[in-house]
Scaffold this active site. Structure first.
Site, PDB file in Angstrom:
ATOM      1  N   HIS A 160     -24.544  10.031-104.567  1.00  0.00           N
ATOM      2  CA  HIS A 160     -23.982   8.828-105.212  1.00  0.00           C
ATOM      3  C   HIS A 160     -25.052   7.974-105.887  1.00  0.00           C
ATOM      4  O   HIS A 160     -24.719   7.071-106.659  1.00  0.00           O
ATOM      5  CB  HIS A 160     -23.221   7.969-104.194  1.00  0.00           C
ATOM      6  CG  HIS A 160     -22.030   8.643-103.604  1.00  0.00           C
ATOM      7  ND1 HIS A 160     -20.987   9.103-104.372  1.00  0.00           N
ATOM      8  CD2 HIS A 160     -21.717   8.963-102.311  1.00  0.00           C
ATOM      9  CE1 HIS A 160     -20.073   9.666-103.585  1.00  0.00           C
ATOM     10  NE2 HIS A 160     -20.499   9.611-102.333  1.00  0.00           N
ATOM     11  N   ASP A 285     -18.069  16.866 -95.299  1.00  0.00           N
ATOM     12  CA  ASP A 285     -16.972  15.918 -95.042  1.00  0.00           C
ATOM     13  C   ASP A 285     -15.640  16.449 -95.573  1.00  0.00           C
ATOM     14  O   ASP A 285     -14.628  15.755 -95.538  1.00  0.00           O
ATOM     15  CB  ASP A 285     -17.293  14.511 -95.585  1.00  0.00           C
ATOM     16  CG  ASP A 285     -17.955  14.506 -96.937  1.00  0.00           C
ATOM     17  OD1 ASP A 285     -18.011  15.567 -97.593  1.00  0.00           O
ATOM     18  OD2 ASP A 285     -18.425  13.418 -97.362  1.00  0.00           O
TER      19      ASP A 285
HETATM   20  C1  SP5 Z   1     -22.458  10.956 -99.273  1.00  0.00           C
HETATM   21  C2  SP5 Z   1     -21.091  10.483 -98.882  1.00  0.00           C
HETATM   22  O1  SP5 Z   1     -20.324  11.257 -98.331  1.00  0.00           O
HETATM   23  N1  SP5 Z   1     -20.790   9.217 -99.127  1.00  0.00           N
HETATM   24  C3  SP5 Z   1     -19.517   8.699 -98.813  1.00  0.00           C
HETATM   25  C4  SP5 Z   1     -19.413   7.237 -99.059  1.00  0.00           C
HETATM   26  C5  SP5 Z   1     -18.072   6.731 -98.666  1.00  0.00           C
HETATM   27  N2  SP5 Z   1     -18.042   5.312 -98.655  1.00  0.00           N
HETATM   28  C6  SP5 Z   1     -16.739   4.745 -98.395  1.00  0.00           C
HETATM   29  C7  SP5 Z   1     -16.429   4.845 -96.931  1.00  0.00           C
HETATM   30  C8  SP5 Z   1     -15.083   4.326 -96.606  1.00  0.00           C
HETATM   31  C9  SP5 Z   1     -14.902   4.332 -95.108  1.00  0.00           C
HETATM   32  N3  SP5 Z   1     -13.540   4.323 -94.790  1.00  0.00           N
HETATM   33  C10 SP5 Z   1     -13.304   4.152 -93.375  1.00  0.00           C
HETATM   34  C11 SP5 Z   1     -11.911   4.496 -93.040  1.00  0.00           C
HETATM   35  C12 SP5 Z   1     -11.776   4.552 -91.543  1.00  0.00           C
HETATM   36  N4  SP5 Z   1     -10.432   4.842 -91.178  1.00  0.00           N
HETATM   37 ZN    ZN Z   2     -19.049  12.598 -99.067  1.00  0.00          ZN
END
Ligand code: SP5
Ligand code: ZN
Length: 341
Positions: A160, A285
């Site tokens: 990112h 992921d």
């Molecule tokens: C490298 C990478 O995988 N970056 C991912 C960044 C995501 N950022 C947003 C995260 C949102 C978290 N949501 C939490 C939901 C819990 N139920």
């Molecule tokens: Zn990711």
């Protein structure tokens, strides 16, 4: 498969991240890399070595000088203001606001260089990110020495991060740094395949107008999934880079079968580009059990992914990106890497 690993990531240990206005426990934690390391050892994938130091030049070949300078000084400036907790931006130069002047105010500068409030900047962020970039460069060195593939086991992730901004837990774009260094060390054409759940907006943007680096990504549709503002199918490259960017967005909830069907399209695009070299942004992921993402891969699917990647038969640098099912992350990564044996 050679693995490059440094403990320097341990110093980047964010406590929290901001999500929908509240502080939630950080998902991108040191245990991620520690568990991958354990799984790589357990699977006897091969030698594990520390990174060599290639200095800042290959980082600055991708990232803007003023951004790198900012990152290096950020923690001391933040603590100099009396803070001890991790730094988060709260103001951003959106449309009509200027990007060309770096404000002297630290929070304003942080907002200039950060795309979200989900990327905690900590005491160890620069050191960990620097070690991660060096790990990717060391993995590249091993492949240039004749190994078919090498794995850079680092955190924080990188895809990112753009030329002059952090975001999505990322500070330095390790995959882009490796791809650029590969170009600078003789590869005419480099393909980057990004299989993380999230679109690698930083990597895409760094190479968007270039014909020498192909970016191909399989990811959750940005209409609903982070990073939201990039990663649509109509982004195909610009200028001399027209046709050298290939996005395959899939709806959240897509099945593993659907995902592998798109992977075949990604592989065909890579073969058609006829690269000398491959950089894989390996995020796991995509696992069904991931707490922040919504694809449905299982352990056997990661092994299948590894088989498909190895079948491209390209010299490959595999760079660690996301994956937040912390107990399972090691097995998922080791399964993918087993494809190269
Ligand atoms: C490298 C990478 O995988 N970056 C991912 C960044 C995501 N950022 C947003 C995260 C949102 C978290 N949501 C939490 C939901 C819990 N139920
Ligand atoms: Zn990711």
């Amino acid at each position: 498969m050679l693995t490059v690993y440094s403990d320097a990531h341990l110093a980047h240990a964010p406590g929290h991240e901001m999500h929908r206005g509240v502080r939630v426990e950080a998902f991108e934690r040191p245990e991620r890399a520690l568990n991958v390391l354990k799984a790589v050892e357990r699977a006897r994938l091969g030698e594990i070595v520390p990174p060599a130091d290639f200095g800042e030049a290959p980082i600055r070949a991708v990232h803007a000088d003023r951004y790198v300078d900012f990152l290096k000084m950020a923690w001391s400036r933040w603590t100099g203001l009396g803070h001890q907790d991790d730094a988060f931006p709260t103001v951003w130069p959106l449309r009509t606001l200027r990007h060309d002047i770096e404000p002297e105010n630290f929070s304003a500068a942080l907002g200039l260089y950060a795309m979200d409030a989900g990327t905690p900047l900590t005491a160890g962020s620069w050191g960990a990110a620097y070690a991660g970039a060096q790990s990717a460069l060391t993995a590249l060195d091993a492949v240039l020495d004749g190994r078919p593939a090498a794995f850079s086991l680092s955190r924080p992730p990188g895809h990112h991060a753009g030329a002059d901004f952090m975001g999505g837990y990322c500070f330095l774009n390790n995959a882009a740094i490796a791809a650029q260094a590969w170009r600078d060390r003789g590869a005419a054409r480099v393909a980057i395949l990004d299989v993380d759940y999230h679109h690698g907006n930083g990597t895409q943007s760094i190479f968007y107008d270039r014909p020498d680096v192909l970016y191909v990504s399989l990811h959750g549709d940005p209409l609903t999934e982070y990073p939201f503002y990039l990663g649509h199918a109509d982004e195909t490259g610009s200028g001399a880079g027209a046709g050298c960017n290939f996005n395959l967005p899939l709806p959240a909830g897509a099945s593993a079968d659907r995902w592998f069907a798109e992977l075949e399209r990604a592989s065909a695009a890579i073969r058609a580009f006829a690269p000398d070299a491959l950089v894989v942004s390996l995020g796991v992921d995509t696992a069904a059990t991931d707490p922040i993402a919504h694809f449905n891969l299982g352990l056997a699917d990661f092994a299948r992914l590894g088989d498909r990647l190895a079948a491209l038969r390209l010299p490959s640098v595999i760079v660690m990106e996301g994956g937040y099912d912390i107990p399972a992350i090691g097995d998922h990564v080791a399964a993918a890497l087993s494809g190269w044996r």
